[in-house]
Motif scaffolding. Structure first.
Motif, PDB file in Angstrom:
ATOM      1  N   ARG A   1     -15.857  -0.721   4.819  1.00 28.22           N
ATOM      2  CA  ARG A   1     -16.151   0.536   4.626  1.00 28.22           C
ATOM      3  C   ARG A   1     -15.429   0.731   3.028  1.00 28.22           C
ATOM      4  NH1 ARG A   1     -11.767   4.056   7.537  1.00 28.22           N
ATOM      5  NH2 ARG A   1     -11.535   4.983   4.814  1.00 28.22           N
ATOM      6  N   ILE A   2     -15.198  -0.747   2.135  1.00 29.17           N
ATOM      7  CA  ILE A   2     -14.518  -0.767   1.116  1.00 29.17           C
ATOM      8  C   ILE A   2     -15.347  -1.382   0.475  1.00 29.17           C
ATOM      9  CG2 ILE A   2     -13.041  -1.563  -0.205  1.00 29.17           C
ATOM     10  CD1 ILE A   2     -10.802  -1.826   1.921  1.00 29.17           C
TER      11      ILE A   2
ATOM     12  N   HIS B   1     -11.349   7.746   8.823  1.00 28.65           N
ATOM     13  CA  HIS B   1     -12.538   6.172   9.469  1.00 28.65           C
ATOM     14  C   HIS B   1     -14.152   6.825   9.028  1.00 28.65           C
ATOM     15  CE1 HIS B   1      -8.865   5.382  11.672  1.00 28.65           C
ATOM     16  NE2 HIS B   1      -8.140   6.051  12.328  1.00 28.65           N
TER      17      HIS B   1
ATOM     18  N   HIS C   1      -3.457   4.930  -0.241  1.00 28.58           N
ATOM     19  CA  HIS C   1      -4.081   3.822   0.915  1.00 28.58           C
ATOM     20  C   HIS C   1      -4.021   3.759   2.407  1.00 28.58           C
ATOM     21  CE1 HIS C   1      -2.670   1.613  -3.140  1.00 28.58           C
ATOM     22  NE2 HIS C   1      -4.003   1.699  -3.291  1.00 28.58           N
ATOM     23  N   HIS C   2      -2.881   4.513   2.576  1.00 29.05           N
ATOM     24  CA  HIS C   2      -2.999   4.852   4.270  1.00 29.05           C
ATOM     25  C   HIS C   2      -3.689   6.086   4.376  1.00 29.05           C
ATOM     26  CE1 HIS C   2      -0.295   1.290   5.002  1.00 29.05           C
ATOM     27  NE2 HIS C   2       0.649   2.000   3.984  1.00 29.05           N
TER      28      HIS C   2
ATOM     29  N   ALA D   1      -4.181  -1.381   3.589  1.00 30.97           N
ATOM     30  CA  ALA D   1      -3.381  -0.298   4.787  1.00 30.97           C
ATOM     31  C   ALA D   1      -4.231  -0.725   5.460  1.00 30.97           C
ATOM     32  CB  ALA D   1      -4.087   0.728   3.739  1.00 30.97           C
ATOM     33  N   GLY D   2      -5.686  -1.683   5.941  1.00 33.57           N
ATOM     34  CA  GLY D   2      -5.799  -1.349   7.020  1.00 33.57           C
ATOM     35  C   GLY D   2      -7.222  -0.567   7.083  1.00 33.57           C
ATOM     36  N   ALA D   3      -8.301  -0.639   6.360  1.00 25.19           N
ATOM     37  CA  ALA D   3      -8.944   0.161   5.948  1.00 25.19           C
ATOM     38  C   ALA D   3     -10.361  -1.154   6.019  1.00 25.19           C
ATOM     39  CB  ALA D   3      -9.553   0.622   4.794  1.00 25.19           C
TER      40      ALA D   3
ATOM     41  N   PRO E   1       0.809  -0.960   0.070  1.00 29.74           N
ATOM     42  CA  PRO E   1      -0.234  -0.103   0.229  1.00 29.74           C
ATOM     43  C   PRO E   1       0.991   1.223   0.312  1.00 29.74           C
ATOM     44  CG  PRO E   1      -1.064  -1.467   1.253  1.00 29.74           C
ATOM     45  CD  PRO E   1       0.322  -1.800   1.578  1.00 29.74           C
TER      46      PRO E   1
ATOM     47  N   GLN F   1      -6.143  -1.211  -0.115  1.00 29.22           N
ATOM     48  CA  GLN F   1      -6.993  -0.945   0.739  1.00 29.22           C
ATOM     49  C   GLN F   1      -7.285  -1.707   2.400  1.00 29.22           C
ATOM     50  OE1 GLN F   1      -7.530   3.007  -0.498  1.00 29.22           O
ATOM     51  NE2 GLN F   1      -7.307   2.740   2.388  1.00 29.22           N
ATOM     52  N   GLU F   2      -7.469  -2.669   1.960  1.00 26.29           N
ATOM     53  CA  GLU F   2      -7.530  -3.841   2.522  1.00 26.29           C
ATOM     54  C   GLU F   2      -6.286  -3.461   3.794  1.00 26.29           C
ATOM     55  OE1 GLU F   2     -10.868  -5.199   0.427  1.00 26.29           O
ATOM     56  OE2 GLU F   2      -8.899  -4.016  -0.022  1.00 26.29           O
TER      57      GLU F   2
ATOM     58  N   ALA G   1      -7.457   4.837   4.032  1.00 31.99           N
ATOM     59  CA  ALA G   1      -6.892   4.008   5.972  1.00 31.99           C
ATOM     60  C   ALA G   1      -7.908   4.470   6.922  1.00 31.99           C
ATOM     61  CB  ALA G   1      -6.057   2.978   6.042  1.00 31.99           C
TER      62      ALA G   1
END
Ligand code: APR
Length: 224
Positions: free
Chosen positions: A96-97, A74, A67-68, A90-92, A63, A87-88, A71
């Motif tokens: 939320r996606i 919020h 992306h970060h 990167a922590g989202a 990422p 994106q996942e 993420a």
């Protein structure tokens, strides 16, 4: 709300489809052969091999700062045309996606039984047989001529009509129905910001266009 395209993952080394570069996928490969039901039916092994190659690029990629930054935003719903999982990673959170065009890190049943499952890493090309019904399995991405996942599309349209801000990142805005989301949000009164190093038709719908790469812009633009 954010509407993302391949440009979001460009700085992670994943090729875009149409960007003005000879790395763009559709300047090197024929989407009719590799991203359509007809092409898959004609030569499933060629399509699976191409997706194995693309899956390798995604697995090697990391990422990027864009992306970060997304993420970390919020309260934003991330509606993406991208099939990668950066994106996942990167922590989202998944909730939320919204993947309008599916996921390259999953396979699904081609024969309609509804099975979807993660791609076994060693079998980059993915399954050829559905483990549930024994039918044909294929990458869980939306090919040209296929309809978008209905629940995902409905949720994306609702979000567009309700949002007061739409951040558009890294899309040429030429593929429908996805690109229609920008017009929907603009018609609904949202403030539209378009981030793309190149001018696109979406600039005409944007209240503000930032012609620069996403990884440099988004960390400065978005809340920590
Ligand atoms: N930051 C932001 N935008 C960028 C960057 C970057 N670093 N690098 C390139 N771009 C922009 C390009 O200028 C281009 O306008 O990203 C855009 C990518 O456009 P496309 O390659 O057309 O990708 P996308 O808009 O996501 O395509 C939509 O088409 O083939 C189908 O299913 C595929 O989901 C894809 C859909």
């Amino acid at each position: 709300m954010v509407f993302c395209g391949a440009g979001l993952s460009a700085e992670s080394g994943i090729p875009t489809f149409r960007a003005a570069s000879d790395h763009a996928l559709w300047s090197r490969y024929d989407p009719e052969e590799l991203a359509s039901i007809e092409g898959f039916t004609r030569n499933p092994d060629r399509v699976r091999g191409w997706y194995a190659w693309r899956r390798g690029l995604v697995a090697e990629a990391m990422p990027n700062d864009a992306h970060h930054a997304l993420a970390g935003w919020h309260e934003a719903l991330l509606v993406t045309q991208n099939v990668d999982d950066l994106q996942e990673r990167a922590g989202a959170p998944d909730e939320r996606i919204l993947h309008l065009h599916g996921s390259i890190v999953h396979d699904r049943c081609h024969d309609g039984c509804g099975w979807v499952g993660p791609v076994e890493s060693e079998a980059g090309g993915g399954r050829s047989e559905c483990p549930r019904c024994g039918g044909v399995a294929r990458p869980a991405v939306v090919w040209f001529g296929e309809t978008l996942p209905q629940a995902v599309w409905t949720r994306a349209c609702r979000a567009c009509s309700e949002t007061d801000l739409l951040l558009v990142v890294g899309t040429s805005g030429v593929v429908q129905p996805a690109a229609m989301l920008v017009e929907m949000a603009a018609d609904g009164g949202a403030y539209v910001v378009n981030v793309n190093p190149e001018p696109t038709p979406l600039d005409a719908l944007a209240d503000a266009s930032i012609h620069a790469p996403a990884a440099g812009v988004l960390p400065a633009l978005l809340p920590d």
